[in-house]
Design an enzyme around this catalytic site. Structure first.
Site, PDB file in Angstrom:
ATOM      1  N   VAL A 134       0.916  -1.257   0.065  1.00 32.38           N
ATOM      2  CA  VAL A 134      -0.037  -0.070   0.168  1.00 32.38           C
ATOM      3  C   VAL A 134       0.848   1.185   0.057  1.00 32.38           C
ATOM      4  CG1 VAL A 134      -1.890  -1.196   1.144  1.00 32.38           C
ATOM      5  CG2 VAL A 134      -0.327   0.034   2.612  1.00 32.38           C
ATOM      6  N   HIS A 159      -4.428  -4.480  -2.327  1.00 33.84           N
ATOM      7  CA  HIS A 159      -5.067  -4.243  -0.750  1.00 33.84           C
ATOM      8  C   HIS A 159      -5.030  -2.712  -0.538  1.00 33.84           C
ATOM      9  CE1 HIS A 159      -3.387  -8.232   0.554  1.00 33.84           C
ATOM     10  NE2 HIS A 159      -4.217  -8.274   0.045  1.00 33.84           N
ATOM     11  N   CYS A 167     -14.503   8.476   4.018  1.00 36.30           N
ATOM     12  CA  CYS A 167     -15.523   8.440   5.132  1.00 36.30           C
ATOM     13  C   CYS A 167     -16.441   7.240   4.900  1.00 36.30           C
ATOM     14  CB  CYS A 167     -16.127   9.522   5.652  1.00 36.30           C
ATOM     15  SG  CYS A 167     -17.491  10.234   4.485  1.00 36.30           S
ATOM     16  N   CYS A 226     -15.822  14.476   8.936  1.00 36.42           N
ATOM     17  CA  CYS A 226     -15.881  14.691   7.508  1.00 36.42           C
ATOM     18  C   CYS A 226     -16.118  16.108   7.103  1.00 36.42           C
ATOM     19  CB  CYS A 226     -16.368  13.443   6.739  1.00 36.42           C
ATOM     20  SG  CYS A 226     -16.774  13.669   4.935  1.00 36.42           S
ATOM     21  N   CYS A 229     -19.429  15.699   5.251  1.00 38.23           N
ATOM     22  CA  CYS A 229     -20.664  15.141   5.966  1.00 38.23           C
ATOM     23  C   CYS A 229     -21.360  16.502   6.537  1.00 38.23           C
ATOM     24  CB  CYS A 229     -20.272  14.090   6.738  1.00 38.23           C
ATOM     25  SG  CYS A 229     -20.134  12.243   6.060  1.00 38.23           S
ATOM     26  N   ASN A 298      11.733 -15.526  -3.411  1.00 39.96           N
ATOM     27  CA  ASN A 298      11.483 -14.974  -2.204  1.00 39.96           C
ATOM     28  C   ASN A 298      12.470 -15.533  -1.263  1.00 39.96           C
ATOM     29  OD1 ASN A 298       9.354 -13.489  -0.341  1.00 39.96           O
ATOM     30  ND2 ASN A 298       9.588 -15.754   0.515  1.00 39.96           N
ATOM     31  N   SER A 317      15.644 -10.151  -4.096  1.00 43.49           N
ATOM     32  CA  SER A 317      15.382  -9.644  -5.459  1.00 43.49           C
ATOM     33  C   SER A 317      16.323  -8.215  -5.936  1.00 43.49           C
ATOM     34  CB  SER A 317      14.009  -9.093  -5.529  1.00 43.49           C
ATOM     35  OG  SER A 317      13.623  -7.978  -4.540  1.00 43.49           O
TER      36      SER A 317
END
Length: 358
Positions: A134, A159, A167, A226, A229, A298, A317
């Site tokens: 991420v 992911h 929100c 938020c 909102c 790996n 790697s």
């Protein structure tokens, strides 16, 4: 009630001699084998946390497959989104730790493996890359030659990403803006973070941007509401980064595309992942069901160890991927200025070995 647990590699795999014994292979042999595998092109790549270690981001697991932080306690999706006081406390804990951990991840730079894979994508050897990470580092390695639409077409963040926040009603804001809101709402923690920057004494950060923060109180941390909102007449501070939490389902469109990226490829190459999460492991299983050739790079045991139809190479790697690209692209690695620049770039500053995998 469904019991949700942190994904792990089965103990039988960790204990087996098959998982513990590395395949003896020299860097030269590994380079030649991987180059031969990739040379025909149309390869889909799946990457995991091990790819980002040379950039300074710790992997969840070490060379023996165990969690590097044995006290790791992630917040689950149902806890973060709980509307009760308990859920609010979970959000205070998450956002304080993530507030401190986001900046180091945001400022991290791609390493030689990121740039090597970027070169293979740029030259269409690897049309599709699926990452479990991420941190956005695959995007950074290509952002100077591809626009956002090209990045979106060719890199799938399985992911999600740390770099946006939304929100519960779907309003999205970029993470840097949200960090500013957190700083304004929590000046004492902004001062704490500034002092960390000055002294260089940063807390241990996990790949998802969560930090280890011993003995801290969370009950006075303010999670800003938020603003969209509020404009719509409601008060809502149930917000989360656009990453997939443990116990959260991957969006149907992401899952469908991940399967398509496997189906349209001639071969599958996995790099720096234990495949402990089922969302990635099922993609490997899908490739095997379709009888796609699979090569696995790996260091240490993985969830796939022992499965038939997989060739595994155990070597870092970062030690070989530049040479792999040179072998695959031949003269293009010398005469294509974009590729040449990629192969000259990349930081190498792995995190300190302060939590041995024992």
């Amino acid at each position: 009630m469904v019991r949700i647990s942190v994904p792990t590699i089965p103990q039988a795999t960790l204990s087996s001699s098959l998982a513990a014994a590395a395949n003896a292979i020299s860097p030269k042999q590994a380079t030649e084998r991987i180059a031969d595998f990739l040379g025909g092109g149309n390869v889909t790549v799946i990457t995991g946390a091990g790819v980002s270690v040379d950039s300074g981001i710790r992997a969840y697991r070490g060379a023996k497959g165990r969690y590097l932080n044995p006290n790791y306690q992630p917040i689950f999706y149902h806890e973060l989104m709980d509307e009760s006081e308990k859920g609010f406390a979970y959000r205070q804990r998450y956002w304080l730790r993530s507030y401190l951990g986001y900046q180091p991840v945001r400022d991290t730079l791609p390493n030689p493996t990121h740039y090597a894979l970027a070169a293979l994508q740029y030259k269409s050897i690897v049309p599709q890359l699926i990452t479990q990470n991420v941190d956005g580092l695959h995007h950074k390695a290509l952002s100077h030659v591809w626009d956002q639409e090209q990045l979106k077409q060719h890199i799938l963040e399985l992911h999600g990403s740390l770099h946006n926040v939304h929100c519960k009603f779907g309003h999205v804001v970029d993470r840097d803006t949200f960090q500013d809101w957190l700083s304004i709402a929590n000046p004492q923690w902004k001062e704490f973070m500034d002092n960390m920057e000055k002294t260089g004494q940063k807390p241990r950060t996990n790949p998802d941007g969560d930090v280890v923060l011993e003995g801290a109180r969370y009950d006075d941390f303010v999670v800003p509401p938020c603003p969209k909102c509020r404009e719509e007449g409601r008060d809502n501070n149930t917000q989360k980064p656009e990453l997939i939490f443990f116990g959260e389902s991957i969006k149907p469109e992401v899952r469908q595309r991940s399967y398509k990226d496997i189906e349209t490829a001639d071969r599958l190459f996995l790099v720096g992942t234990t495949l402990a999460t089922f969302s990635a492991f099922r993609l490997l299983k899908h490739a095997l069901e379709l009888k796609k050739p699979v090569l696995y790079l790996n260091v240490g045991p993985t969830r796939a160890d022992g499965l038939p139809g997989i060739e595994k190479i155990e070597i870092p790697s970062g030690l070989i991927m530049r040479d792999v690209v040179k072998a695959v692209l031949a003269t293009d690695s010398v005469y294509d200025p974009v590729v040449g620049d990629m192969l000259r770039n990349g930081v190498v500053k792995p995190p300190p070995d302060d939590a041995p995998d024992s």
